[in-house]
Design an enzyme around this catalytic site. Structure first.
Site: not given
Length: 329
Positions: A293, A278-279, A241-243
């Site tokens: 990793d 969120m970014e 749901m992120c733009h």
């Protein structure tokens, strides 16, 4: 989050009268409004000697709630930040919060001036300097009508910032009560910024090899930094749901405790209609995963921990700063 406005000033500058006029406007518009007042005085009635609340406090209670026949009072022994206070006591469907005091908070402010007062350069987010007396270079608040007119104009400029209907409040659901991507078409473009941090715990020998540049896959932190930046630009592809937000800046830095942990700090900026929390979080965790990793062949027990938003600026919800005591909530 509710639209929020502070009214600040010295004693007898007219703060309470101004709040009352603002409330009258809010009531006329049908806005569900909360008022928060900062007061250094004690509510003596809550803690009179030998009363139950006094005994509970002496026994170690940090929060006290008193229900009388007509009202409920909350006493929190440990001081809370204003955002914490709003979250704790203001109902989620509140549309407007009016705050008297809390000068250092980051919400928009009406600063009330008395004759002889000078501007405080440390105040942030000043919406207006006003006075209930005749003073140059201030908004004229000398009558109730003028205070109401100013506030009406201020609200009208921010209609998009608060919900006027039940459907608007549930912005993440469509008419069938299914999840949707929030419509931000009519929101204002503003500068927005978010900072996130997170930590990866490892064996001391692993950190030593990162310091010495002896990891076979290459420069661990350089690769992790690039990975975090790339991930920030892919957030809308990962979180449903992120733009899709055009980023104007991404900065990633690393520090360690010279023992067994590396902390990544990510700051993301944009000038857009929605924020970049969120970014920042995706970039932070991707940078840490890249460290994993790069080093997993020598240390598969590494742990990612304590990734969270540190600060957010811009947008209608205002300035957010993380406080550690929230961990216990």
């Amino acid at each position: 989050m509710a639209l929020t406005l502070q009214v600040v000033g010295f004693k007898n500058s007219g703060k309470t009268s101004t709040i009352l006029d603002f409330l009258a406007v809010a009531q006329a518009k049908g806005l569900k409004t909360a008022v928060i007042k900062h007061d250094d005085h004690d509510l003596a009635d809550l803690d009179q000697p030998k009363t139950d609340t006094s005994r509970f406090k002496a026994a170690g209670a940090t929060t006290l709630v008193l229900q009388t026949n007509a009202e409920l009072f909350l006493r929190q022994a440990q001081p809370a930040t204003l955002p914490q206070l709003i979250t704790a006591v203001v109902p989620s469907d509140t549309q407007l919060v009016l705050i008297e005091g809390f000068k250092t908070a980051a919400y928009p402010k009406v600063v009330l001036m008395r004759p002889g007062d000078t501007s405080d350069p440390n105040l942030t987010a000043v919406a207006a300097q006003a006075s209930l007396a005749k003073m140059p270079q201030t908004e004229d608040f000398r009558t109730s009508a003028k205070r109401k007119a100013w506030f009406t104009h201020w609200l009208n400029q921010r209609k998009e910032d608060f919900a006027m209907s039940e459907q608007d409040k549930l912005t993440h659901f469509n008419a069938q009560n299914r999840a949707k991507m929030v419509d931000v078409t009519n929101k204002s473009i503003t500068s927005r910024q978010a900072t996130a941090v997170g930590t990866i715990i490892m064996q001391p020998e692993t950190l030593e090899r990162i310091h010495a540049g002896k990891v076979k896959k290459g420069d661990v932190l350089a690769v992790a930094q690039v990975a975090g930046i790339m991930a920030s630009k892919k957030t809308s592809e990962l979180i449903p749901m992120c733009h899709l937000v055009p980023l104007t800046g991404v900065d990633i830095s690393f520090k360690d405790n010279d023992k067994d942990a590396i902390t990544a700090e990510v700051t993301v900026k944009t000038k857009n209609v929605t924020g970049v929390e969120m970014e920042a979080l995706v970039a932070c965790q991707t940078a840490l995963l890249t460290i994993y990793d790069m080093c997993k062949a020598m240390d598969r027990g590494m742990r990612l921990t304590n990734c969270h938003l540190v600060e957010k600026m811009g947008g209608k919800s205002g300035h957010f700063i993380y406080h550690k005591q929230k961990d216990s909530e």
